[in-house]
Enzyme design. Structure first.
Site, PDB file in Angstrom:
ATOM      1  N   ASN A  70      -2.117  72.158 -26.511  1.00  0.00           N
ATOM      2  CA  ASN A  70      -3.563  72.299 -26.668  1.00  0.00           C
ATOM      3  C   ASN A  70      -4.371  71.451 -25.689  1.00  0.00           C
ATOM      4  OD1 ASN A  70      -2.383  72.078 -29.861  1.00  0.00           O
ATOM      5  ND2 ASN A  70      -3.156  74.027 -29.104  1.00  0.00           N
ATOM      6  N   ILE A  94      -9.256  70.481 -23.026  1.00  0.00           N
ATOM      7  CA  ILE A  94      -8.834  70.398 -24.425  1.00  0.00           C
ATOM      8  C   ILE A  94      -9.214  71.661 -25.176  1.00  0.00           C
ATOM      9  CG2 ILE A  94      -9.139  69.107 -26.579  1.00  0.00           C
ATOM     10  CD1 ILE A  94      -9.971  66.727 -24.690  1.00  0.00           C
ATOM     11  N   CYS A  95      -8.273  72.168 -25.955  1.00  0.00           N
ATOM     12  CA  CYS A  95      -8.531  73.305 -26.836  1.00  0.00           C
ATOM     13  C   CYS A  95      -8.669  72.768 -28.258  1.00  0.00           C
ATOM     14  CB  CYS A  95      -7.381  74.304 -26.755  1.00  0.00           C
ATOM     15  SG  CYS A  95      -7.613  75.730 -27.843  1.00  0.00           S
ATOM     16  N   LEU A  96      -9.904  72.611 -28.680  1.00  0.00           N
ATOM     17  CA  LEU A  96     -10.227  72.165 -30.034  1.00  0.00           C
ATOM     18  C   LEU A  96     -11.478  72.927 -30.436  1.00  0.00           C
ATOM     19  CD1 LEU A  96      -9.586  70.185 -32.363  1.00  0.00           C
ATOM     20  CD2 LEU A  96     -11.063  68.523 -31.219  1.00  0.00           C
TER      21      LEU A  96
END
Length: 185
Positions: free
Chosen positions: A108, A115-117
């Site tokens: 992620n 960032i993958c959030l």
């Protein structure tokens, strides 16, 4: 931080006596973002996960800070991961901008720090993206959770890392440990 908080309190006290010139008043104006951040930073510091530390390089600029996450379990245990956070002027209508400064092998987080959030997304079709009701505390807890319960191999940003985990979990673990030794100490 105390410097900005003191300034805000002093400015609030001056609101009652508007005898000064307008030009002088404009130098005392504080943005909505900065007013929110004074409150949110105090809340954040009081509710920081034990695996996180926040550092403000300039205590007068609450909109720029660094977060260190030191996971105490899972693949990333023993690593020290640095994040840079910048809170834009349009906050809290838009989310903070966050980048991982530590090179990491993570599904992620890309090796370049993206960032993958979901809560860092301004627009989200599933309703889990940014909303004005979210705070810096949510961002920090979310980043911290990327190393434990939000670690997501099914919806990766770093597809190569996710596929590596799917192919060979032990080799994935070894690569994570190698990255920690090289970049996250």
């Amino acid at each position: 931080m105390l410097t900005l908080a003191s300034k805000l309190k002093r400015d609030d006290g001056l609101k009652g006596s508007r005898a000064s010139a307008t030009a002088s008043d404009s130098t005392r104006r504080v943005s909505v973002r900065d007013r929110l951040l004074v409150k949110e930073v105090a809340e954040l510091e009081a509710n920081l996960p034990c695996t996180c530390k926040v550092h403000f390089p300039d205590p007068n600029k609450l909109h720029c800070f660094q977060l260190t996450v030191t996971p105490d379990e899972g693949y990333y245990q023993g690593g020290k991961f640095q994040f840079e956070t910048e809170v834009p002027d349009a906050y809290n209508m838009v989310p903070p901008k966050v980048k991982c400064l530590t090179r990491i092998w993570h599904p992620n987080i890309t090796e370049t720090g993206e960032i993958c959030l979901s809560l860092l997304r301004e627009h989200s079709i599933d309703g889990t993206g940014w909303a004005p009701t979210r705070t810096l505390k949510d961002v920090v807890w979310g980043l911290n959770s990327l190393f434990t319960d939000l670690l997501n191999f099914d919806d990766p940003l770093n597809i190569e890392a996710a596929e590596h985990h799917l192919r060979d979990k032990e080799d994935f673990r070894n690569k994570v440990e190698d990255y920690i030794k090289r970049y996250a100490r």
